[in-house]
Design a protein around this motif. Structure first.
Motif, mmCIF file in Angstrom:
data_model
loop_
_atom_site.group_PDB
_atom_site.id
_atom_site.type_symbol
_atom_site.label_atom_id
_atom_site.label_comp_id
_atom_site.label_asym_id
_atom_site.label_seq_id
_atom_site.Cartn_x
_atom_site.Cartn_y
_atom_site.Cartn_z
ATOM 1 N N MET A 1 -42.529 -33.364 4.091
ATOM 2 C CA MET A 1 -42.154 -34.309 3.704
ATOM 3 C C MET A 1 -41.023 -34.507 2.815
ATOM 4 O O MET A 1 -40.763 -32.934 2.758
ATOM 5 C CB MET A 1 -43.572 -34.991 3.323
ATOM 6 C CG MET A 1 -44.301 -34.506 1.367
ATOM 7 S SD MET A 1 -45.123 -35.341 1.291
ATOM 8 C CE MET A 1 -44.221 -36.200 0.676
ATOM 9 N N GLN A 2 -40.653 -35.323 2.436
ATOM 10 C CA GLN A 2 -39.559 -35.230 1.331
ATOM 11 C C GLN A 2 -40.105 -36.117 0.763
ATOM 12 O O GLN A 2 -40.392 -37.507 0.679
ATOM 13 C CB GLN A 2 -37.973 -35.542 2.402
ATOM 14 C CG GLN A 2 -37.160 -35.380 1.671
ATOM 15 C CD GLN A 2 -35.315 -35.777 2.561
ATOM 16 O OE1 GLN A 2 -34.399 -35.136 2.115
ATOM 17 N NE2 GLN A 2 -35.518 -36.845 3.588
ATOM 18 N N LEU A 3 -39.313 -35.715 -0.581
ATOM 19 C CA LEU A 3 -39.583 -36.920 -1.409
ATOM 20 C C LEU A 3 -38.280 -36.970 -2.374
ATOM 21 O O LEU A 3 -37.451 -35.981 -2.023
ATOM 22 C CB LEU A 3 -40.302 -35.877 -3.142
ATOM 23 C CG LEU A 3 -41.393 -35.868 -3.007
ATOM 24 C CD1 LEU A 3 -42.033 -34.659 -3.902
ATOM 25 C CD2 LEU A 3 -42.302 -37.098 -3.080
ATOM 26 N N LEU A 4 -37.462 -38.369 -2.188
ATOM 27 C CA LEU A 4 -36.317 -38.514 -2.874
ATOM 28 C C LEU A 4 -36.509 -39.329 -4.365
ATOM 29 O O LEU A 4 -37.369 -40.645 -4.534
ATOM 30 C CB LEU A 4 -35.897 -40.362 -2.071
ATOM 31 C CG LEU A 4 -35.881 -39.869 -0.858
ATOM 32 C CD1 LEU A 4 -35.181 -40.752 0.658
ATOM 33 C CD2 LEU A 4 -35.296 -38.477 -0.150
ATOM 34 N N LEU A 5 -36.702 -38.745 -5.228
ATOM 35 C CA LEU A 5 -36.978 -39.017 -7.024
ATOM 36 C C LEU A 5 -35.456 -39.850 -7.129
ATOM 37 O O LEU A 5 -34.451 -39.347 -7.297
ATOM 38 C CB LEU A 5 -37.252 -37.418 -7.372
ATOM 39 C CG LEU A 5 -38.138 -36.693 -7.033
ATOM 40 C CD1 LEU A 5 -38.359 -35.162 -8.081
ATOM 41 C CD2 LEU A 5 -39.368 -37.614 -6.864
ATOM 42 N N ILE A 6 -35.802 -41.220 -7.758
ATOM 43 C CA ILE A 6 -34.661 -41.590 -8.302
ATOM 44 C C ILE A 6 -34.700 -42.794 -9.215
ATOM 45 O O ILE A 6 -35.580 -43.216 -10.117
ATOM 46 C CB ILE A 6 -34.498 -43.073 -7.322
ATOM 47 C CG1 ILE A 6 -34.562 -43.078 -5.879
ATOM 48 C CG2 ILE A 6 -33.879 -44.098 -7.440
ATOM 49 C CD1 ILE A 6 -34.625 -43.654 -4.289
ATOM 50 N N ARG A 7 -33.780 -41.969 -10.596
ATOM 51 C CA ARG A 7 -34.477 -42.695 -11.889
ATOM 52 C C ARG A 7 -33.853 -43.578 -11.679
ATOM 53 O O ARG A 7 -33.235 -44.661 -10.975
ATOM 54 C CB ARG A 7 -33.292 -42.172 -12.516
ATOM 55 C CG ARG A 7 -33.155 -42.610 -14.076
ATOM 56 C CD ARG A 7 -32.261 -41.900 -15.164
ATOM 57 N NE ARG A 7 -32.303 -41.989 -16.597
ATOM 58 C CZ ARG A 7 -31.532 -42.083 -17.465
ATOM 59 N NH1 ARG A 7 -30.084 -41.792 -17.126
ATOM 60 N NH2 ARG A 7 -31.657 -42.294 -18.620
ATOM 61 N N HIS A 8 -34.469 -44.132 -12.870
ATOM 62 C CA HIS A 8 -34.669 -46.593 -12.751
ATOM 63 C C HIS A 8 -33.072 -46.329 -13.393
ATOM 64 O O HIS A 8 -32.149 -45.784 -13.982
ATOM 65 C CB HIS A 8 -35.179 -46.809 -13.442
ATOM 66 C CG HIS A 8 -34.892 -45.660 -15.673
ATOM 67 N ND1 HIS A 8 -34.028 -46.759 -15.982
ATOM 68 C CD2 HIS A 8 -35.656 -45.099 -15.859
ATOM 69 C CE1 HIS A 8 -34.309 -45.947 -17.189
ATOM 70 N NE2 HIS A 8 -35.148 -44.667 -17.085
ATOM 71 N N ARG B 1 -33.234 -34.988 -4.530
ATOM 72 C CA ARG B 1 -34.454 -34.429 -2.789
ATOM 73 C C ARG B 1 -34.949 -33.140 -3.296
ATOM 74 O O ARG B 1 -34.688 -31.816 -4.076
ATOM 75 C CB ARG B 1 -33.340 -34.812 -1.655
ATOM 76 C CG ARG B 1 -32.330 -35.461 -1.259
ATOM 77 C CD ARG B 1 -32.316 -36.344 -0.088
ATOM 78 N NE ARG B 1 -31.489 -35.442 -0.378
ATOM 79 C CZ ARG B 1 -30.923 -34.235 0.722
ATOM 80 N NH1 ARG B 1 -32.578 -33.691 1.565
ATOM 81 N NH2 ARG B 1 -29.904 -32.714 0.661
ATOM 82 N N VAL B 2 -36.868 -33.328 -2.892
ATOM 83 C CA VAL B 2 -37.208 -32.498 -2.670
ATOM 84 C C VAL B 2 -37.863 -32.073 -1.545
ATOM 85 O O VAL B 2 -38.491 -33.015 -1.005
ATOM 86 C CB VAL B 2 -38.174 -32.325 -3.759
ATOM 87 C CG1 VAL B 2 -39.555 -30.882 -3.649
ATOM 88 C CG2 VAL B 2 -37.656 -32.048 -5.448
ATOM 89 N N LEU B 3 -37.714 -30.651 -1.018
ATOM 90 C CA LEU B 3 -38.991 -31.038 -0.065
ATOM 91 C C LEU B 3 -39.536 -30.068 0.281
ATOM 92 O O LEU B 3 -40.279 -29.145 -0.836
ATOM 93 C CB LEU B 3 -37.594 -30.024 1.199
ATOM 94 C CG LEU B 3 -36.926 -30.969 1.219
ATOM 95 C CD1 LEU B 3 -35.953 -29.346 2.533
ATOM 96 C CD2 LEU B 3 -36.165 -32.849 2.034
ATOM 97 N N VAL B 4 -41.113 -30.967 1.022
ATOM 98 C CA VAL B 4 -42.336 -29.920 0.964
ATOM 99 C C VAL B 4 -42.954 -29.981 2.367
ATOM 100 O O VAL B 4 -42.668 -30.769 3.263
ATOM 101 C CB VAL B 4 -43.329 -31.126 0.364
ATOM 102 C CG1 VAL B 4 -44.797 -30.473 -0.124
ATOM 103 C CG2 VAL B 4 -42.884 -32.011 -1.158
ATOM 104 N N SER B 5 -43.192 -28.520 2.277
ATOM 105 C CA SER B 5 -43.324 -27.808 3.614
ATOM 106 C C SER B 5 -45.148 -28.399 4.032
ATOM 107 O O SER B 5 -46.340 -28.511 3.200
ATOM 108 C CB SER B 5 -43.743 -26.243 3.375
ATOM 109 O OG SER B 5 -44.574 -25.886 2.743
ATOM 110 N N ARG B 6 -45.782 -27.607 5.226
ATOM 111 C CA ARG B 6 -46.807 -27.814 5.519
ATOM 112 C C ARG B 6 -47.548 -27.130 4.692
ATOM 113 O O ARG B 6 -49.388 -27.559 4.179
ATOM 114 C CB ARG B 6 -46.758 -27.433 6.935
ATOM 115 C CG ARG B 6 -46.872 -28.983 7.932
ATOM 116 C CD ARG B 6 -46.823 -28.219 9.297
ATOM 117 N NE ARG B 6 -46.131 -29.402 9.973
ATOM 118 C CZ ARG B 6 -46.702 -30.217 10.728
ATOM 119 N NH1 ARG B 6 -47.246 -31.103 10.136
ATOM 120 N NH2 ARG B 6 -45.527 -31.350 11.563
ATOM 121 N N THR B 7 -46.951 -26.257 3.732
ATOM 122 C CA THR B 7 -48.263 -25.240 3.671
ATOM 123 C C THR B 7 -48.047 -25.827 2.027
ATOM 124 O O THR B 7 -48.978 -25.103 0.591
ATOM 125 C CB THR B 7 -47.757 -23.941 3.186
ATOM 126 O OG1 THR B 7 -46.372 -23.647 3.371
ATOM 127 C CG2 THR B 7 -47.463 -23.151 4.689
#
Length: 199
Positions: A1-8, A173-179
């Motif tokens: 999955m992918q996290l899009l971290l967005i500052r206000h 952007r942070v990518l998170v693997s299945r593990t």
């Protein structure tokens, strides 16, 4: 999955004597957040999470409206100043609170912050966002400069918590693997607001 971290986006200066300061966005801040639906159009965003603070929620609003998605609030995504009676935008901090400004510029938290407590709640909140998502999901997470920085500190093994000058409405952007392995794909993307950056 992918996290899009967005500052206000850019908020107002707020001082209050009857509770915690929870500033709204300025007119400039609303213009910044209005750029996000187009900027994030290439991503198939499945969910939106946010800090409960007004400046983050108002920044998330244009994207949520464009995608017809609810915004799920996570208290753990709140900034380290949550509950204080004053909010000073960073570009005004040097003149108003020079000691705190100097510490932040040096990559350290202001004196009033409990670093471990803050770090723990940030990681618990982002962990909950990941746990509630499917592996294929891209999730937009609206938060704060301190939240994004302390997360990057852990992932990148940095010695200071506030290394990056995270810009308003920037994208990390942070990518998170299945593990569960997490990998930083980008930090502080600002192409969508390059003409609105403060110099």
């Amino acid at each position: 999955m992918q996290l899009l971290l967005i500052r206000h986006a850019l908020p107002e200066l707020v001082t209050t004597s009857d509770g915690h300061a929870d500033p709204a966005l300025t007119e400039e801040g609303h213009a910044q957040s209005a750029r996000l639906p187009a900027a994030l159009a290439p991503y198939r965003i499945a969910r939106i999470a946010s800090s409960p603070q007004r400046r983050a929620l108002e920044t998330a609003s244009p994207l949520a409206g464009a995608l017809n998605l609810p915004v799920v609030e996570h208290l753990g995504l709140a900034e380290y100043d949550y509950g204080l009676g004053v909010y000073i935008p960073f570009h005004e901090a040097e003149a108003r609170v020079p000691e705190a400004f100097a510490r932040i510029r040096a990559g350290q938290f202001p004196d009033f912050v409990d670093p471990e407590a803050f770090r723990t709640r940030v990681f618990e909140a982002i962990g909950a966002v990941v746990d509630d998502s499917d592996h294929e999901d891209t999730v937009a997470v609206f938060a704060h400069g301190g939240v994004i920085n302390v997360y990057l500190q852990e992932l990148l093994g940095l010695d200071r918590p506030l290394v990056f000058p995270i810009e308003y409405v920037s994208l990390t952007r942070v990518l998170v693997s299945r593990t569960g392995e997490r990998r930083v794909a980008s930090v502080n993307e600002t192409g969508h607001i390059r003409d609105m950056l403060r110099r």
